[in-house]
Design a protein around this motif. Sequence first.
Motif, PDB file in Angstrom:
ATOM      1  N   PRO A  89       5.616  -7.740   6.889  1.00  0.00           N
ATOM      2  CA  PRO A  89       5.467  -6.974   8.127  1.00  0.00           C
ATOM      3  C   PRO A  89       6.658  -6.030   8.318  1.00  0.00           C
ATOM      4  N   GLU A  90       6.376  -4.803   8.738  1.00  0.00           N
ATOM      5  CA  GLU A  90       7.428  -3.808   8.884  1.00  0.00           C
ATOM      6  C   GLU A  90       8.204  -4.029  10.192  1.00  0.00           C
ATOM      7  N   LYS A  91       9.507  -4.199  10.078  1.00  0.00           N
ATOM      8  CA  LYS A  91      10.339  -4.379  11.264  1.00  0.00           C
ATOM      9  C   LYS A  91      10.710  -3.048  11.906  1.00  0.00           C
ATOM     10  N   ARG A  92      10.669  -1.979  11.112  1.00  0.00           N
ATOM     11  CA  ARG A  92      11.043  -0.664  11.647  1.00  0.00           C
ATOM     12  C   ARG A  92      10.251   0.418  10.915  1.00  0.00           C
ATOM     13  N   LEU A  93      10.296   1.632  11.453  1.00  0.00           N
ATOM     14  CA  LEU A  93       9.510   2.736  10.928  1.00  0.00           C
ATOM     15  C   LEU A  93       9.793   3.011   9.456  1.00  0.00           C
ATOM     16  N   SER A  94      11.037   2.853   9.028  1.00  0.00           N
ATOM     17  CA  SER A  94      11.407   3.148   7.649  1.00  0.00           C
ATOM     18  C   SER A  94      10.718   2.226   6.651  1.00  0.00           C
ATOM     19  N   HIS A  95      10.161   1.103   7.125  1.00  0.00           N
ATOM     20  CA  HIS A  95       9.476   0.155   6.241  1.00  0.00           C
ATOM     21  C   HIS A  95       7.993   0.500   6.047  1.00  0.00           C
ATOM     22  N   VAL A  96       7.474   1.403   6.845  1.00  0.00           N
ATOM     23  CA  VAL A  96       6.046   1.716   6.800  1.00  0.00           C
ATOM     24  C   VAL A  96       5.708   2.467   5.510  1.00  0.00           C
ATOM     25  N   ASN A  97       4.620   2.039   4.863  1.00  0.00           N
ATOM     26  CA  ASN A  97       4.149   2.743   3.670  1.00  0.00           C
ATOM     27  C   ASN A  97       2.640   2.571   3.542  1.00  0.00           C
ATOM     28  N   ARG A  98       2.046   3.387   2.717  1.00  0.00           N
ATOM     29  CA  ARG A  98       0.588   3.419   2.593  1.00  0.00           C
ATOM     30  C   ARG A  98       0.010   2.092   2.077  1.00  0.00           C
ATOM     31  N   LEU A  99       0.714   1.444   1.150  1.00  0.00           N
ATOM     32  CA  LEU A  99       0.219   0.178   0.613  1.00  0.00           C
ATOM     33  C   LEU A  99       0.065  -0.859   1.713  1.00  0.00           C
ATOM     34  N   ASN A 100       1.083  -0.995   2.569  1.00  0.00           N
ATOM     35  CA  ASN A 100       1.017  -1.948   3.684  1.00  0.00           C
ATOM     36  C   ASN A 100      -0.163  -1.639   4.600  1.00  0.00           C
ATOM     37  N   ILE A 101      -0.269  -0.370   4.964  1.00  0.00           N
ATOM     38  CA  ILE A 101      -1.320   0.027   5.907  1.00  0.00           C
ATOM     39  C   ILE A 101      -2.706  -0.246   5.319  1.00  0.00           C
ATOM     40  N   ASN A 102      -2.937   0.181   4.085  1.00  0.00           N
ATOM     41  CA  ASN A 102      -4.251   0.004   3.464  1.00  0.00           C
ATOM     42  C   ASN A 102      -4.623  -1.469   3.327  1.00  0.00           C
ATOM     43  N   LYS A 103      -3.675  -2.296   2.924  1.00  0.00           N
ATOM     44  CA  LYS A 103      -3.968  -3.719   2.730  1.00  0.00           C
ATOM     45  C   LYS A 103      -4.317  -4.391   4.055  1.00  0.00           C
ATOM     46  N   TYR A 150       4.031  -2.816  12.323  1.00  0.00           N
ATOM     47  CA  TYR A 150       3.167  -1.651  12.523  1.00  0.00           C
ATOM     48  C   TYR A 150       1.750  -1.852  11.981  1.00  0.00           C
ATOM     49  N   SER A 151       1.652  -2.165  10.700  1.00  0.00           N
ATOM     50  CA  SER A 151       0.335  -2.211  10.066  1.00  0.00           C
ATOM     51  C   SER A 151      -0.503  -3.367  10.576  1.00  0.00           C
ATOM     52  N   TYR A 152       0.110  -4.517  10.765  1.00  0.00           N
ATOM     53  CA  TYR A 152      -0.639  -5.687  11.251  1.00  0.00           C
ATOM     54  C   TYR A 152      -1.148  -5.431  12.663  1.00  0.00           C
TER      55      TYR A 152
END
Length: 239
Positions: A89-103, A150-152
């Motif tokens: 899970p992304e703790k901050r914006l800099s951790h966000v990426n397409r792989l996380n979001i798509n999964k 973010y993604s979750y």
Amino acid sequence: MKIRDWEGIALIIGSGDIGNHVSDYLTNIAPRLDVIICGRNLNSNNGIYLDLESDESFNYFEKKLSLFNKPFRLVINTSGFLHSNQIKPEKRLSHVNRLNINKNFSINAIAPILIAKSIENYLRPELPFSFSSLSARVGSIGDNNLGGWYSYRASKAAQNQFLKTLSIEWRRKFPNAVVTILHPGTCDTKLSKPFQSSVLKDRLFTPAKASEYLINIISEQKPTDSGKFIAWDNSVIPW
């Protein structure tokens, strides 16, 4: 909804801790239901294989559904994704990426509405029917006071919107159907294991206890309740 008296098919999507305990609990309280687990890791010969990220697998799933000669009465989606060895899970914006979001979106948002699409052609408008799916309180936009994840969060919010919209369409097509979006609380499972340190002991539920809470909530729902986002204690969660 007198689930204890229902006769027909109950599908449990997800063969993890909660899915297996929901199956066991339903089998005990509703002996006239044929309870079938659907997922990738099956321990039973009468389960149905289903890979939630594969369209081909959904086609196979629908073909298996067409073979039943009993009515479908209950579908509970217990599947979900939060983390893996590669994805956290992304703790901050800099951790966000397409792989996380798509999964996250693939399993938490897209899969539940595709499950509903697969089952729709086999529903009987004259019979009570329940479709429930596990969401999470962190998917509530109104209740988001901490940020992060973010993604979750976004994937669960997307699921909530999908299923709220579904409840409106099915109210017209299937007046006896109920769509329920459920927050099971924090359960002692692999999904929550790395994040349990801040959870009060009396709010960390075993999968067996969470399953009881969920089934009891589903059993109390009426068609006029369709489309609600409900927590384990039967309280309504803001969108």
